[in-house]
Design a protein around this motif. Structure first.
Motif, mmCIF file in Angstrom:
data_model
loop_
_atom_site.group_PDB
_atom_site.id
_atom_site.type_symbol
_atom_site.label_atom_id
_atom_site.label_comp_id
_atom_site.label_asym_id
_atom_site.label_seq_id
_atom_site.Cartn_x
_atom_site.Cartn_y
_atom_site.Cartn_z
ATOM 1 N N ASN A 1 26.979 -25.520 23.057
ATOM 2 C CA ASN A 1 27.083 -24.903 24.376
ATOM 3 C C ASN A 1 25.729 -24.425 24.901
ATOM 4 O O ASN A 1 25.643 -23.485 25.680
ATOM 5 C CB ASN A 1 28.116 -23.767 24.370
ATOM 6 C CG ASN A 1 27.814 -22.699 23.347
ATOM 7 O OD1 ASN A 1 26.775 -22.727 22.692
ATOM 8 N ND2 ASN A 1 28.712 -21.755 23.194
ATOM 9 N N ASP A 2 24.690 -25.107 24.482
ATOM 10 C CA ASP A 2 23.334 -24.842 24.951
ATOM 11 C C ASP A 2 23.024 -25.794 26.102
ATOM 12 O O ASP A 2 23.134 -27.021 25.940
ATOM 13 C CB ASP A 2 22.353 -25.047 23.798
ATOM 14 C CG ASP A 2 20.921 -25.006 24.263
ATOM 15 O OD1 ASP A 2 20.476 -23.943 24.724
ATOM 16 O OD2 ASP A 2 20.246 -26.057 24.173
ATOM 17 N N ALA A 3 22.636 -25.255 27.248
ATOM 18 C CA ALA A 3 22.473 -26.061 28.465
ATOM 19 C C ALA A 3 21.464 -27.195 28.298
ATOM 20 O O ALA A 3 21.734 -28.338 28.683
ATOM 21 C CB ALA A 3 22.072 -25.175 29.641
ATOM 22 N N LYS A 4 20.300 -26.914 27.733
ATOM 23 C CA LYS A 4 19.278 -27.957 27.625
ATOM 24 C C LYS A 4 19.743 -29.102 26.741
ATOM 25 O O LYS A 4 19.471 -30.265 27.010
ATOM 26 C CB LYS A 4 17.947 -27.375 27.131
ATOM 27 C CG LYS A 4 17.956 -26.788 25.742
ATOM 28 C CD LYS A 4 16.632 -26.089 25.431
ATOM 29 C CE LYS A 4 16.615 -25.490 24.048
ATOM 30 N NZ LYS A 4 17.625 -24.447 23.836
ATOM 31 N N THR A 5 20.489 -28.774 25.698
ATOM 32 C CA THR A 5 20.999 -29.786 24.784
ATOM 33 C C THR A 5 22.067 -30.634 25.465
ATOM 34 O O THR A 5 22.058 -31.869 25.362
ATOM 35 C CB THR A 5 21.563 -29.112 23.522
ATOM 36 O OG1 THR A 5 20.525 -28.292 22.964
ATOM 37 C CG2 THR A 5 22.042 -30.126 22.509
ATOM 38 N N ILE A 6 22.963 -29.987 26.175
ATOM 39 C CA ILE A 6 24.008 -30.708 26.911
ATOM 40 C C ILE A 6 23.375 -31.649 27.928
ATOM 41 O O ILE A 6 23.784 -32.803 28.066
ATOM 42 C CB ILE A 6 24.988 -29.728 27.577
ATOM 43 C CG1 ILE A 6 25.766 -28.952 26.502
ATOM 44 C CG2 ILE A 6 25.939 -30.452 28.531
ATOM 45 C CD1 ILE A 6 26.561 -27.777 27.028
ATOM 46 N N MET A 7 22.350 -31.176 28.633
ATOM 47 C CA MET A 7 21.690 -32.003 29.639
ATOM 48 C C MET A 7 21.092 -33.263 29.010
ATOM 49 O O MET A 7 21.218 -34.362 29.554
ATOM 50 C CB MET A 7 20.618 -31.184 30.370
ATOM 51 C CG MET A 7 21.201 -30.081 31.244
ATOM 52 S SD MET A 7 19.970 -28.853 31.786
ATOM 53 C CE MET A 7 19.077 -29.801 33.013
ATOM 54 N N LEU A 8 20.441 -33.113 27.856
ATOM 55 C CA LEU A 8 19.829 -34.283 27.217
ATOM 56 C C LEU A 8 20.871 -35.217 26.619
ATOM 57 O O LEU A 8 20.727 -36.440 26.703
ATOM 58 C CB LEU A 8 18.821 -33.845 26.160
ATOM 59 C CG LEU A 8 17.490 -33.360 26.731
ATOM 60 C CD1 LEU A 8 16.623 -32.732 25.646
ATOM 61 C CD2 LEU A 8 16.743 -34.497 27.425
ATOM 62 N N LEU A 9 21.930 -34.687 26.035
ATOM 63 C CA LEU A 9 22.997 -35.548 25.524
ATOM 64 C C LEU A 9 23.637 -36.336 26.668
ATOM 65 O O LEU A 9 23.895 -37.535 26.545
ATOM 66 C CB LEU A 9 24.055 -34.718 24.795
ATOM 67 C CG LEU A 9 23.640 -34.157 23.431
ATOM 68 C CD1 LEU A 9 24.641 -33.112 22.947
ATOM 69 C CD2 LEU A 9 23.473 -35.274 22.407
ATOM 70 N N GLN A 10 23.871 -35.669 27.786
ATOM 71 C CA GLN A 10 24.456 -36.352 28.939
ATOM 72 C C GLN A 10 23.494 -37.401 29.507
ATOM 73 O O GLN A 10 23.925 -38.455 29.971
ATOM 74 C CB GLN A 10 24.879 -35.353 30.018
ATOM 75 C CG GLN A 10 26.016 -34.455 29.603
ATOM 76 C CD GLN A 10 27.306 -35.207 29.323
ATOM 77 O OE1 GLN A 10 27.487 -36.354 29.692
ATOM 78 N NE2 GLN A 10 28.234 -34.548 28.652
ATOM 79 N N HIS A 11 22.197 -37.114 29.451
ATOM 80 C CA HIS A 11 21.205 -38.089 29.902
ATOM 81 C C HIS A 11 21.320 -39.377 29.076
ATOM 82 O O HIS A 11 21.333 -40.478 29.640
ATOM 83 C CB HIS A 11 19.795 -37.516 29.812
ATOM 84 C CG HIS A 11 18.734 -38.506 30.165
ATOM 85 N ND1 HIS A 11 18.415 -38.816 31.461
ATOM 86 C CD2 HIS A 11 17.952 -39.294 29.378
ATOM 87 C CE1 HIS A 11 17.474 -39.743 31.475
ATOM 88 N NE2 HIS A 11 17.169 -40.043 30.221
ATOM 89 N N LEU A 12 21.393 -39.229 27.749
ATOM 90 C CA LEU A 12 21.540 -40.413 26.894
ATOM 91 C C LEU A 12 22.825 -41.152 27.222
ATOM 92 O O LEU A 12 22.856 -42.388 27.240
ATOM 93 C CB LEU A 12 21.544 -40.031 25.408
ATOM 94 C CG LEU A 12 20.235 -39.576 24.779
ATOM 95 C CD1 LEU A 12 20.411 -39.404 23.283
ATOM 96 C CD2 LEU A 12 19.091 -40.519 25.076
ATOM 97 N N ARG A 13 23.881 -40.416 27.491
ATOM 98 C CA ARG A 13 25.173 -41.041 27.820
ATOM 99 C C ARG A 13 25.097 -41.785 29.153
ATOM 100 O O ARG A 13 25.484 -42.940 29.248
ATOM 101 C CB ARG A 13 26.265 -39.969 27.882
ATOM 102 C CG ARG A 13 27.602 -40.518 28.374
ATOM 103 C CD ARG A 13 28.564 -39.404 28.678
ATOM 104 N NE ARG A 13 29.478 -39.218 27.574
ATOM 105 C CZ ARG A 13 30.334 -38.228 27.491
ATOM 106 N NH1 ARG A 13 30.374 -37.295 28.411
ATOM 107 N NH2 ARG A 13 31.161 -38.143 26.461
#
Length: 193
Positions: free
Chosen positions: A176-188
């Motif tokens: 639930n860390d915003a920066k991590t979610i953003m990068l995971l979604q970028h890869l997706r």
């Protein structure tokens, strides 16, 4: 170019114990033509960089887990947070910073990184701009255990996770860390993994 509708009147340092908390008093020209004086607090911790390491052959990503006091005092019962590797620039350029942080935190020595975007993470109260990177990794790049720097009080666990599991952990709230979610979604979104 500075905004001609804003005039800084006074800046007071409220705290400079860890980073700097300023109280800024300024005037702002409103849409109706009136000028209003406002005061706001802004936390200056410097700018930072974050990276998500990924392996296209194994479909895995490298994340970290560490204790984060602000999350603990705001309801995270363990205080532990799973996140992408990140750090403050410390007078480096973003690319050099993230290469250094990657080696310190994860033990992987990377030479090629790709900047994907930059963003203000909490613009209502924090001055920080965060520079977002991705990079491929492989087992051959692992030169140390990682874990962070002891002199900085870091106690970081390195996690290698299947990409799909990491996405499921976002859905379940485990990540639930915003920066991590953003990068995971970028890869997706980019169909990188």
């Amino acid at each position: 170019m500075q905004n001609p509708n804003i005039t800084i009147l006074k800046t007071e340092i409220l705290s400079d114990n860890w980073y700097t908390l300023n109280k800024v008093t300024y005037t702002i020209l409103k849409k109706d033509g009136t000028i209003e004086t406002q005061s706001r607090e802004a936390y200056d911790r410097g700018n930072g960089a974050v990276i998500l390491l990924y392996d296209t052959s194994s479909h895995t990503v490298i994340l970290t887990r560490q204790f984060r006091l602000p999350t603990y005092i705001n309801g995270n019962s363990t205080g532990m947070l799973i996140e992408a590797c990140a750090g403050l620039l410390d007078n480096d350029n973003p690319e050099d910073c993230i290469k250094r942080e990657t080696e310190e935190e994860t033990g992987y020595k990377i030479s090629k990184v790709e900047k994907v975007f930059q963003a203000y993470m909490s613009p209502g109260s924090v001055t920080e701009i965060l520079y977002f990177f991705i990079a491929e990794y492989s087992n051959e790049m692992k030169i140390a255990d990682g874990g962070g720097l002891e002199e900085e009080g870091e106690n970081i666990e390195v996690l290698e996770l299947p990409f799909e599991k990491a996405l499921q952990m976002v859905d379940s709230g485990e990540i639930n860390d915003a920066k991590t979610i953003m990068l995971l979604q970028h890869l997706r979104i980019k169909s990188i993994l």
